[in-house]
Design a protein around this motif. Structure first.
Motif, PDB file in Angstrom:
ATOM      1  N   ASP B 134     -13.712  10.575 -17.602  1.00  0.00           N
ATOM      2  CA  ASP B 134     -13.561   9.037 -17.085  1.00  0.00           C
ATOM      3  C   ASP B 134     -12.623   8.402 -16.279  1.00  0.00           C
ATOM      4  O   ASP B 134     -13.087   7.885 -15.909  1.00  0.00           O
ATOM      5  N   VAL B 135     -11.809   8.829 -17.135  1.00  0.00           N
ATOM      6  CA  VAL B 135      -9.895   7.413 -16.915  1.00  0.00           C
ATOM      7  C   VAL B 135      -9.867   8.183 -16.205  1.00  0.00           C
ATOM      8  O   VAL B 135      -9.231   7.881 -14.698  1.00  0.00           O
ATOM      9  N   VAL B 136      -9.388   9.747 -16.140  1.00  0.00           N
ATOM     10  CA  VAL B 136      -9.542   9.894 -14.246  1.00  0.00           C
ATOM     11  C   VAL B 136     -10.404   9.998 -13.230  1.00  0.00           C
ATOM     12  O   VAL B 136      -9.359   9.795 -12.095  1.00  0.00           O
ATOM     13  N   ALA B 137     -11.328  10.057 -13.264  1.00  0.00           N
ATOM     14  CA  ALA B 137     -12.129   9.933 -12.408  1.00  0.00           C
ATOM     15  C   ALA B 137     -11.461   7.931 -11.778  1.00  0.00           C
ATOM     16  O   ALA B 137     -11.266   7.725 -10.690  1.00  0.00           O
ATOM     17  N   TYR B 138     -11.489   7.233 -12.487  1.00  0.00           N
ATOM     18  CA  TYR B 138     -10.461   6.047 -12.623  1.00  0.00           C
ATOM     19  C   TYR B 138      -9.677   5.659 -11.293  1.00  0.00           C
ATOM     20  O   TYR B 138      -9.046   5.135 -10.390  1.00  0.00           O
ATOM     21  N   TYR B 139      -9.018   6.512 -11.980  1.00  0.00           N
ATOM     22  CA  TYR B 139      -7.390   7.095 -11.747  1.00  0.00           C
ATOM     23  C   TYR B 139      -7.449   7.362 -10.373  1.00  0.00           C
ATOM     24  O   TYR B 139      -7.400   7.080  -9.453  1.00  0.00           O
ATOM     25  N   ALA B 140      -8.608   8.245  -9.860  1.00  0.00           N
ATOM     26  CA  ALA B 140      -8.502   8.919  -8.834  1.00  0.00           C
ATOM     27  C   ALA B 140      -9.204   7.856  -7.697  1.00  0.00           C
ATOM     28  O   ALA B 140      -9.142   7.759  -6.619  1.00  0.00           O
ATOM     29  N   ALA B 141      -9.781   6.776  -8.164  1.00  0.00           N
ATOM     30  CA  ALA B 141     -10.714   6.154  -7.321  1.00  0.00           C
ATOM     31  C   ALA B 141      -9.508   5.056  -6.568  1.00  0.00           C
ATOM     32  O   ALA B 141      -9.977   4.171  -5.791  1.00  0.00           O
ATOM     33  N   LEU B 142      -8.718   5.167  -7.314  1.00  0.00           N
ATOM     34  CA  LEU B 142      -7.730   3.824  -7.054  1.00  0.00           C
ATOM     35  C   LEU B 142      -6.668   3.909  -5.814  1.00  0.00           C
ATOM     36  O   LEU B 142      -6.413   5.100  -4.495  1.00  0.00           O
ATOM     37  N   PRO B 143      -6.630   3.057  -4.830  1.00  0.00           N
ATOM     38  CA  PRO B 143      -6.326   3.207  -3.429  1.00  0.00           C
ATOM     39  C   PRO B 143      -4.434   3.467  -3.864  1.00  0.00           C
ATOM     40  O   PRO B 143      -4.089   2.886  -3.915  1.00  0.00           O
ATOM     41  N   VAL B 144      -4.380   3.817  -2.504  1.00  0.00           N
ATOM     42  CA  VAL B 144      -3.491   4.563  -2.469  1.00  0.00           C
ATOM     43  C   VAL B 144      -2.184   3.739  -1.290  1.00  0.00           C
ATOM     44  O   VAL B 144      -1.120   2.927  -2.090  1.00  0.00           O
ATOM     45  N   LEU B 145      -2.490   3.548  -0.113  1.00  0.00           N
ATOM     46  CA  LEU B 145      -2.522   2.782   0.874  1.00  0.00           C
ATOM     47  C   LEU B 145      -2.070   1.474   1.080  1.00  0.00           C
ATOM     48  O   LEU B 145      -2.828   0.990  -0.081  1.00  0.00           O
ATOM     49  N   PRO B 146      -1.111   0.370   0.670  1.00  0.00           N
ATOM     50  CA  PRO B 146      -0.885  -0.694   0.473  1.00  0.00           C
ATOM     51  C   PRO B 146      -1.169  -2.112   1.524  1.00  0.00           C
ATOM     52  O   PRO B 146      -1.882  -1.483   2.587  1.00  0.00           O
ATOM     53  N   ASP B 147      -1.635  -2.368   0.562  1.00  0.00           N
ATOM     54  CA  ASP B 147      -2.677  -3.929   1.027  1.00  0.00           C
ATOM     55  C   ASP B 147      -1.690  -4.977   1.068  1.00  0.00           C
ATOM     56  O   ASP B 147      -0.868  -5.268  -0.552  1.00  0.00           O
ATOM     57  N   PRO B 148      -1.494  -6.341   1.888  1.00  0.00           N
ATOM     58  CA  PRO B 148      -0.472  -7.130   1.713  1.00  0.00           C
ATOM     59  C   PRO B 148      -1.129  -7.927   0.602  1.00  0.00           C
ATOM     60  O   PRO B 148      -0.265  -8.941  -0.409  1.00  0.00           O
ATOM     61  N   GLN B 149      -2.623  -7.817  -0.222  1.00  0.00           N
ATOM     62  CA  GLN B 149      -3.001  -8.874  -1.451  1.00  0.00           C
ATOM     63  C   GLN B 149      -2.851  -8.415  -2.221  1.00  0.00           C
ATOM     64  O   GLN B 149      -2.243  -9.035  -3.674  1.00  0.00           O
ATOM     65  N   ASP B 150      -2.424  -7.279  -2.905  1.00  0.00           N
ATOM     66  CA  ASP B 150      -1.771  -6.807  -4.550  1.00  0.00           C
ATOM     67  C   ASP B 150      -0.334  -6.596  -5.075  1.00  0.00           C
ATOM     68  O   ASP B 150       0.318  -7.061  -4.260  1.00  0.00           O
ATOM     69  N   ASN B 151      -0.150  -6.759  -5.761  1.00  0.00           N
ATOM     70  CA  ASN B 151       1.362  -7.242  -6.246  1.00  0.00           C
ATOM     71  C   ASN B 151       2.259  -5.721  -6.746  1.00  0.00           C
ATOM     72  O   ASN B 151       2.078  -6.095  -7.849  1.00  0.00           O
ATOM     73  N   ARG B 152       2.211  -4.032  -6.266  1.00  0.00           N
ATOM     74  CA  ARG B 152       2.263  -3.537  -6.406  1.00  0.00           C
ATOM     75  C   ARG B 152       3.707  -3.548  -6.265  1.00  0.00           C
ATOM     76  O   ARG B 152       4.353  -4.007  -6.072  1.00  0.00           O
ATOM     77  N   THR B 153       3.985  -2.184  -7.964  1.00  0.00           N
ATOM     78  CA  THR B 153       5.775  -2.334  -7.630  1.00  0.00           C
ATOM     79  C   THR B 153       6.459  -0.960  -6.613  1.00  0.00           C
ATOM     80  O   THR B 153       6.935  -0.195  -7.811  1.00  0.00           O
ATOM     81  N   PHE B 154       5.997  -0.614  -5.959  1.00  0.00           N
ATOM     82  CA  PHE B 154       6.529   0.206  -5.140  1.00  0.00           C
ATOM     83  C   PHE B 154       6.759   0.099  -3.611  1.00  0.00           C
ATOM     84  O   PHE B 154       5.752  -0.254  -2.981  1.00  0.00           O
ATOM     85  N   PRO B 155       7.467   0.563  -3.105  1.00  0.00           N
ATOM     86  CA  PRO B 155       8.309   1.598  -3.615  1.00  0.00           C
ATOM     87  C   PRO B 155       9.358   0.549  -4.133  1.00  0.00           C
ATOM     88  O   PRO B 155       9.898  -0.152  -3.830  1.00  0.00           O
ATOM     89  N   GLN B 156       9.872   1.223  -5.201  1.00  0.00           N
ATOM     90  CA  GLN B 156      10.919   0.676  -5.688  1.00  0.00           C
ATOM     91  C   GLN B 156      12.370   0.730  -5.448  1.00  0.00           C
ATOM     92  O   GLN B 156      13.207   0.466  -6.000  1.00  0.00           O
ATOM     93  N   SER B 157      12.551   1.907  -4.417  1.00  0.00           N
ATOM     94  CA  SER B 157      13.918   1.738  -4.107  1.00  0.00           C
ATOM     95  C   SER B 157      14.385   2.091  -3.370  1.00  0.00           C
ATOM     96  O   SER B 157      12.849   2.187  -2.206  1.00  0.00           O
ATOM     97  N   GLN B 158      15.751   2.514  -2.302  1.00  0.00           N
ATOM     98  CA  GLN B 158      15.400   3.108  -0.908  1.00  0.00           C
ATOM     99  C   GLN B 158      16.184   4.123  -0.736  1.00  0.00           C
ATOM    100  O   GLN B 158      16.718   4.012  -1.113  1.00  0.00           O
TER     101      GLN B 158
END
Lengths: 174, 261
Positions: B134-158
């Protein structure tokens, strides 16, 4: 006697015999494998048990001086990546594939070994002179095929390390 | 006479059972020892990288999870792996959009101590097999492409441009001379193999740590040792360049489009 009918029949039989006769090189190796039997290995669980577990890969020394080389072909590597054998002795190669069809060839020699998942391909090789041979894959096996190349190091017999029965040789250990 | 008597009593009825017992015990002990010795000589213990084999049953068990139940279970993973599957800690992997089989295999290897981690081992052990799916199914369903509304911490470096050129060459073409296959042939986006993680949105520090661990044989759970072989062929600079390339988000586009002309 209906000669035209008989003629057609004989011609058909002849043609049917010609098909396998011209394609014998394609059928003889699988047929021989089938007749010899017991060459089946499970490509998905090579790492769990049997002949191709990690610590059994590489060069094994026989009491008579000849060597057995066990390898796995997997997209997109031959494992072990660098094989070490002594010059001038009989090299018995045993190789199987973990996924696709590969072909192990030795640049500068005529040797080519087809590697199929599920069966063990065997070959008797001999390298008279010390040297280094590139071993590219010559059967298209996927996106990384063009970089699938490993190396064979042939060293003089006195430079080949004496291996304990459970020990397997490769270039990294040298 | 007395001596003779005693001798006959030793060979007599009363003395036979202990003598037989001793003899048979010695025989059994000897046989056991020789067979153990034989086993030790003929079959050294197999070195097994991972107990996972990608049979159809395994794949069905690993990919049949319920993502909604997984979302509830994954609350305890948020602290390190981030609420959106993007970790705020650079050395902890991002799990958003990760292939189900890839995450499943790592949890299985943590549980069976084939991949060593003091943090993940007790967590993986506490999950039931249904929880893991179940846990792996949840993470597989999370979006990878960036969305302006989320506050993800990626990318962390240049990425350093010089480094990126080295890395993109290795990632898209590999190095045929040394027999290094291209990373993207297994880790995407060009092609994947079963149970192989996508690296396009992975943190640089985590990728570097794992490449070093494979090269030093500190991590040994790659089936048939592809990663141990390849990382040992790469130089230290190349491992750093590959980690920086993925960590700076360049892996989201096909590497060949950024390859040097």
């Amino acid at each position: 006697m209906n000669w035209p009918k008989l003629r057609t029949f004989l011609l058909t039989v002849l043609v049917l015999c010609l098909i396998p006769a011209t394609r014998y090189y394609q059928i003889d190796v699988p047929l021989l494998r089938f007749l010899r039997g017991s060459h089946h290995v499970d490509p998905l669980s090579l790492h769990l048990s049997g002949e191709f577990v990690e610590n059994n890969l590489g060069t094994e020394q026989e009491p008579d001086g000849s060597v057995i080389v066990r390898m796995i072909a997997q997209q997109y590597l031959f494992i072990p990546h660098c094989v070490l054998v002594p010059a001038g002795v009989a090299v018995h190669l045993r190789i199987t594939s973990a996924d696709a069809v590969h072909s192990l060839t030795f640049n500068g020699t005529d040797y080519a070994v087809k590697v199929l998942p599920g069966t063990i391909s065997e070959a008797q090789l001999q390298f008279p002179r010390p040297g280094e041979y590139k071993m590219p894959c010559r059967e298209f096996c996927g996106a990384g095929h063009y970089a699938m190349r490993s190396e064979l190091k042939v060293v003089p017999r006195d430079q080949f390390p004496a291996l304990r029965p459970e020990e397997r040789g490769n270039c990294a250990a040298q | 006479m007395q001596r003779n008597n005693r001798f006959s009593s030793v060979l007599g009825r009363s003395a036979w059972p202990p003598a037989l017992l001793t003899l048979s015990l010695a025989l059994i002990a000897g046989l056991t020892a020789s067979s153990l010795n034989l086993q030790a000589r003929d079959n050294p213990p197999d070195r097994i990288p991972s107990y996972v084999a990608w049979t159809p049953e395994t794949i069905a068990a690993a990919s049949g999870g319920d993502a909604f139940r997984g979302m509830l279970l994954a609350k305890r993973c948020d602290h390190c792996h981030g609420a959106e599957g993007f970790s705020p800690i650079a050395s902890t992997p991002n799990l958003a959009g990760m292939d189900k089989l890839a995450t499943w295999k790592q949890l299985e290897d943590f549980r069976t101590r084939k991949r060593l981690s003091r943090v993940m081992e007790p967590i993986a052990t506490s999950l039931s097999s249904r929880d893991v799916a179940d846990v792996v199914a949840y993470y597989a369903a999370l979006p990878v492409l960036p969305d302006p509304q989320d506050n993800r911490t990626f990318p962390q470096s240049q990425a350093d441009p010089g480094h990126a050129a080295i890395a993109s060459r290795l990632i898209s073409f590999g190095d045929g001379e040394r027999g290094i296959p291209p990373c993207q042939a297994c880790h995407g986006p060009v092609a994947y193999r079963t149970g192989v993680p996508s690296l396009a949105t992975q943190n640089a520090a985590y990728v570097l740590n794992q490449l070093e661990a494979f090269a030093n044989r500190a991590r040994t759970n790659d089936i048939n040792m592809p990663m141990r072989t390849i990382t040992a062929l790469l130089t230290e600079g190349e491992r750093q360049a590959i980690a920086d390339y993925y960590g700076s988000g360049l892996g989201l586009q096909p590497a060949s489009s950024t390859a040097p002309k």
